[in-house]
Scaffold this active site. Structure first.
Site, mmCIF file in Angstrom:
data_model
loop_
_atom_site.group_PDB
_atom_site.id
_atom_site.type_symbol
_atom_site.label_atom_id
_atom_site.label_comp_id
_atom_site.label_asym_id
_atom_site.label_seq_id
_atom_site.Cartn_x
_atom_site.Cartn_y
_atom_site.Cartn_z
ATOM 1 N N LYS A 124 -20.290 -3.778 -2.607
ATOM 2 C CA LYS A 124 -19.645 -3.994 -1.300
ATOM 3 C C LYS A 124 -19.339 -5.470 -1.170
ATOM 4 O O LYS A 124 -20.001 -6.309 -1.782
ATOM 5 C CB LYS A 124 -20.593 -3.578 -0.166
ATOM 6 C CG LYS A 124 -19.880 -3.260 1.121
ATOM 7 C CD LYS A 124 -19.414 -1.823 1.153
ATOM 8 C CE LYS A 124 -18.607 -1.505 2.373
ATOM 9 N NZ LYS A 124 -18.396 -0.051 2.494
ATOM 10 N N ASP A 164 -12.509 -1.424 4.219
ATOM 11 C CA ASP A 164 -13.600 -1.050 5.122
ATOM 12 C C ASP A 164 -13.132 -1.590 6.483
ATOM 13 O O ASP A 164 -11.925 -1.807 6.680
ATOM 14 C CB ASP A 164 -14.941 -1.669 4.658
ATOM 15 C CG ASP A 164 -16.163 -1.018 5.320
ATOM 16 O OD1 ASP A 164 -16.586 0.039 4.872
ATOM 17 O OD2 ASP A 164 -16.677 -1.573 6.320
#
Ligand code: GLU
Length: 444
Positions: A124, A164
């Site tokens: 991430k 995201d």
């Protein structure tokens, strides 16, 4: 729990990262049965190794705003685990982003990606850059600077970011352009969430929201019900929320709400998804603008919680820790039957306890929102084969994947003595896939 000393050690070595601690604790709390059944995993200290990222990258992102002022942000990429495939996971651009947030998201991503069965590791990244109120040109300059540093860590076989919160098609376009320019490679598989005309997959924007609804439908099916005629509350108004609402409507439900950081909207006639898309995606407006444009059926509530609206199904699709103990109790009193997490860790641990103790079917994000990253893996597959699937082909594959994830979680929970506990099922099943790969690949 057996892992209490390990958890204490993680607290000590990772101070000031409450979201990361929360995500780790939730997983560690559920692993006792498998560690008991498979002592070789404990012996190889697989849990200790999984909790430690393989690599953490933090970098400076300098850029110039429209007024000619120099701005400095911080960029992150946590390459958490590559036992099952290249690091895979989104980039979040939001002022709240810090190392702890990125680590919590990366940690969750390992298990989520394992559950898809598609050969993707976990990672991430993101930045504390706030895209709100920034011009297209500012967003582009930021993305170019961000990628100028990050590109050296990426590659279609190494690390494959996506979107995201705060990172959608526009940002992926600018990031891809800069990657291509610096590397002089047309490497379509290095980023996912691209536009369909240049390597993106159809149905990728829809996939996370659609998947969360499909997961809810599966949980209801096990209980002999479906979504037809159910009242649904959705939080958020970004990509996940919009397409969760769209899919719930398509399956016959009535979607009552949407929200953003300024408040929520209740729409007695049901959310008009086309209007919401127009306001949010085209005009980049707020849900208050939606309410104003929608007319008398919709009202904007500036204070209070979207979870105050009674419903059969709740879909938290905004952000972490948005559904706490008190909100969960209100949902239970309102008769909620199922909660499916479209966002990452939107329900607090106390909230999860209230819901599950009340017998509510609870689908944790790492299972329920895995449709997004699964479709990213399908995008990588199309890129590798230099082919393009139709919308229907992608959606069919997504539907099968969500059903498989549901079955895996359901069966794993049953096998480990916790029938109906999707949290336990998701954590154990995801962990076991990664752990087996790590065992087989030696001490790395
Ligand atoms: N950010 C999404 C997630 O939380 C998608 C990641 C991806 O497509 O790589 O899973």
């Amino acid at each position: 729990m057996r892992n209490e000393p390990l958890y204490d050690e993680i607290l000590r070595r990772n101070p000031g990262e409450p979201e990361f601690h929360q995500a780790v604790r939730e997983v560690l709390e559920t692993l006792d049965p498998i560690l008991q059944a498979r002592p070789e995993l404990a012996e190889a200290r697989v849990v200790e190794r999984i909790c430690e990222p393989e690599r953490q990258i933090i970098f400076r992102v300098p850029w110039v705003d429209d007024a000619g002022r120099v701005q400095v942000n911080r960029g992150f990429r946590v390459e958490y685990n590559s036992a099952l495939g290249p690091y895979k996971g989104g980039l979040r651009f939001h002022p709240s982003v810090n190392l702890g947030i990125v680590k919590f998201l990366g940690f969750e991503q390992i298990f989520k990606n394992a559950l898809t069965g598609l050969g993707i590791g976990g990672g991430k990244g993101g930045s504390d850059f706030d895209p709100h109120g920034r011009s297209d040109a500012e967003v582009m300059r930021f993305c170019q600077s961000f990628m100028t540093e990050l590109h050296r860590h990426l590659g279609e076989h190494t690390d494959v970011p996506a979107g995201d919160i705060g990172v959608g098609g526009r940002e992926i376009g600018y990031l891809f352009g800069q990657y291509r320019r610096i590397t002089n490679r047309w490497e379509a598989g290095v980023l996912t969430g691209k536009a369909p005309g240049w390597g993106g997959s159809l149905a990728r924007p829809e996939a996370t929201g659609y998947g969360a609804v499909l997961f809810a439908a599966e949980m209801l099916r096990v209980r002999g019900e479906d979504l037809d005629g159910q009242q649904v509350v959705v939080s958020g108004s970004g990509n996940v929320a919009i397409y969760a609402a769209e899919k719930a409507l398509a399956l016959g439900a009535n979607v009552l709400t949407c929200s953003d950081s300024s408040g929520y909207v209740v729409d007695d006639k049901g959310i008009d998804v086309a209007l919401l898309k127009q306001v949010k995606e085209v005009e980049r407006g707020r849900v208050a603008d939606y309410a104003e444009r929608r007319g008398s059926s919709a009202r904007f509530v500036a204070d209070g919680s979207v979870w105050d609206v009674p419903a059969d199904v709740a879909l938290p699709c905004a952000t972490q820790n948005e559904l706490d103990e008190a909100a969960a109790a209100v949902l239970v009193r309102g008769g909620v039957k199922a909660v499916s997490e479209g966002a990452n860790m939107p329900t607090t641990p106390e909230g999860v306890r209230v819901l599950t103790e009340a017998g509510v079917a609870f689908g944790p994000g790492k299972a329920a929102n895995a449709g997004g990253v699964a479709t990213s893996a399908l995008e990588m597959r199309q890129n590798a084969a230099r082919t393009v699937w139709t919308f229907a082909e992608v959606e069919e594959a997504l539907t099968d994947i969500m059903r498989d994830i549901h079955t895996t979680c359901h069966e794993t929970a049953e096998r480990y003595g916790a029938p109906g506990d999707y949290v336990r099922g998701a954590n154990i099943a995801g962990f076991e896939r990664v752990a087996d790969a790590m065992l087989a690949q030696g001490l790395i």
